[in-house]
Design a protein around this motif. Structure first.
Motif, short mmCIF file in Angstrom:
data_model
loop_
_atom_site.label_atom_id
_atom_site.label_comp_id
_atom_site.label_asym_id
_atom_site.label_seq_id
_atom_site.Cartn_x
_atom_site.Cartn_y
_atom_site.Cartn_z
N SER A 262 0.83 -1.21 0.00
CA SER A 262 0.00 0.00 0.00
C SER A 262 0.86 1.26 0.00
O SER A 262 0.47 2.28 -0.58
CB SER A 262 -0.96 -0.01 1.19
OG SER A 262 -0.27 -0.20 2.41
N TRP B 12 -0.08 3.47 -3.45
CA TRP B 12 -1.22 4.31 -3.10
C TRP B 12 -1.49 5.39 -4.13
O TRP B 12 -2.63 5.82 -4.30
CB TRP B 12 -1.02 4.93 -1.72
CG TRP B 12 0.08 5.95 -1.65
CD1 TRP B 12 1.39 5.71 -1.42
CD2 TRP B 12 -0.04 7.37 -1.80
NE1 TRP B 12 2.12 6.87 -1.42
CE2 TRP B 12 1.26 7.92 -1.66
CE3 TRP B 12 -1.10 8.24 -2.05
CZ2 TRP B 12 1.51 9.28 -1.75
CZ3 TRP B 12 -0.86 9.59 -2.14
CH2 TRP B 12 0.42 10.11 -1.99
N ALA C 7 -1.39 2.40 3.74
CA ALA C 7 -2.25 3.26 2.93
C ALA C 7 -2.48 4.61 3.60
O ALA C 7 -2.85 5.58 2.94
CB ALA C 7 -3.59 2.58 2.67
#
Length: 461
Positions: free
Chosen positions: A326, A330, A379
């Motif tokens: 992530s 992202w 994230a």
């Protein structure tokens, strides 16, 4: 108020960005590795050196305390004396201290050498963000920050696996000692590569060191952390509560001194930049959960579940892999979602922590919960860094990088001290101890998501 001010000339030369990024990220990798590699070795260190629970926390947190408290000063020294010079100096101290840690014969010596290791990391690591800010721009900077986030996760997972492998191998009967000694050859190689490839510079502005600010903030943090670490084993004595109260007073003194300093430790124009304050609070809470998660789960896996150090290290792979993925990708999410993604991802991390409570007995469920927590943390963390730094001027890169990395590390210190103490207070380690601790971690992740709400306002990154 005494200030030390040094003016340095500017030196510019063509920079090979790929090589630069590789070297500084390996340095960052070593610093992260040294937190996680000790987590998985902690039970073996405790047995071999007859360390108390508080002593074990100080072995881990002592490094991070010194690291965190000197980060802004390390960043300022890089700005004054040159980022290459300070990176190399910090790397030298870090490597030598790693050797000393590997040879330590008592808990007290190991704690002392870990503090020196933290000093080396504090001189080296701030130069990473400063060099990114000064040498990368636009999309290249965003990619470099994504790699930075992935390196944080990579260092965490490699540290767990390498630590578990080395402790389980018990090379030549050395037990846990190779988890520190492994830094020595890596450090020597990086010293040679850095001398050849890092860009030379002497800073671009007149600046100073805020020694009163450094002393007062360090005292405030120590007054806060020490009673949290020692309080449980000392049955929460009066001196502990007095220290906690004193930390608030000393922090107030720090704030007072900052307003009057010629070169404050945290310049007002940095702290006042759009999104910086909300970003700092959110990063702090996020890393609190991360530090507490690593410490408590490592003890749970090897204590309550009886896993070997290697098996315990391998168990962290799903979480760190989720963080790395992530962190790296992202930006492929539509730009309009970047800001809302932060609180949503933190809530997802909280769900992952709750999953650890549900599946505390091990198995696939526990690994899935770790993966969800890792995805959520990654994230949130990388876009959080990009957004927080997006409106900081290049001339303030050193101060901003030192502030953010200090916040990162202080969050881990407080996380180990608070959630680690919570976990140890429920000893002997059982599933109940992990359940209570991870529920508290989920609550902290939800609070971090709330603190990220001010970042939702449209702002270009």
């Amino acid at each position: 108020m005494a200030q030390i001010t040094i003016e340095a000339p500017v030196a510019r030369a063509p920079v090979r960005l790929g090589r630069l990024l590789t070297i500084i990220m390996l340095g960052q990798f070593m610093a992260v590795l040294d937190v996680s590699v000790v987590n998985v070795a902690a039970p073996t260190i405790r047995t071999d050196l007859h360390a108390s629970g508080a002593g074990l926390q100080l072995v881990i947190a002592g490094y991070t305390i010194a690291y965190a408290m000197l980060l802004i000063t390390g960043a300022r020294l890089g700005d004054l004396l040159g980022h290459r010079a300070m990176f190399q100096t910090g790397l030298t101290v870090f490597t030598a201290a790693s050797l000393a840690c590997g040879l330590a014969g008592s808990t007290g010596l190991l704690i002392g050498f870990r503090l020196v290791q933290g000093v080396g990391a504090a001189l080296m690591v701030p130069q990473v963000m400063s060099l990114i800010q000064r040498n990368f721009a636009g999309a290249a900077r965003a990619r470099a920050l994504s790699v930075y986030g992935a390196v944080l996760a990579g260092g965490a997972v490699v540290g767990q696996v390498v630590g578990g492998t080395l402790v389980s191998a018990d090379l030549f009967g050395t037990g846990w000692r190779p988890v520190f000694l492994v830094n020595v050859p890596i450090g020597l190689v990086l010293l040679v590569a850095g001398a050849r490839s890092l860009p030379g510079d002497r800073g671009e502005r007149r600046s100073g060191l805020d020694l009163p600010g450094l002393v007062s903030l360090s005292a405030a943090v120590l007054l806060f952390v020490v009673p949290l670490v020692l309080g449980h084993e000392e049955s929460w004595p009066l001196w502990g509560w007095l220290m906690l109260g004193g930390s608030v007073v000393v922090f107030g003194i720090f704030v007072f001194l900052q307003r009057r300093a010629a070169s404050p430790l945290i310049p007002g124009r940095v702290a006042g930049a759009p999104g910086v304050r909300a970003g700092i609070v959110t990063i702090f809470l996020t890393m609190c959960t991360f530090g507490g998660f690593l410490f408590s789960l490592a003890l749970h896996l090897q204590g309550a579940l009886g896993y070997s150090p290697l098996r315990a290290g391998l168990f962290f792979i799903p979480g760190a892999a989720g963080f790395a993925l992530s962190s790296l990708y992202w930006r492929r999410v539509p730009a309009a979602w970047h800001r809302p993604m932060i609180p949503v991802a933190l809530l997802a991390a909280g769900l992952g922590y709750l999953g650890l409570a549900v599946f505390e007995s091990g198995g696939v469920g526990l690994e899935v919960a770790m993966g969800v927590a890792g995805l959520g943390l990654g994230a949130a963390f990388s876009p959080l860094l990009a957004i927080t730094l997006s409106h900081v001027a290049v001339r303030d890169a050193a101060d901003a990088s030192g502030l953010l990395v200090m916040t990162n590390q202080l969050g881990q210190v407080v996380g180990i001290a608070t959630f680690g103490t919570l976990f140890l207070s429920l000893a002997p380690p059982t599933g109940h101890a992990l359940t209570v601790t991870t529920m508290a971690l989920a609550g902290a992740a939800a609070l971090a998501a709330c603190c990220a709400v001010p970042l939702l306002r449209p702002q270009r990154i």
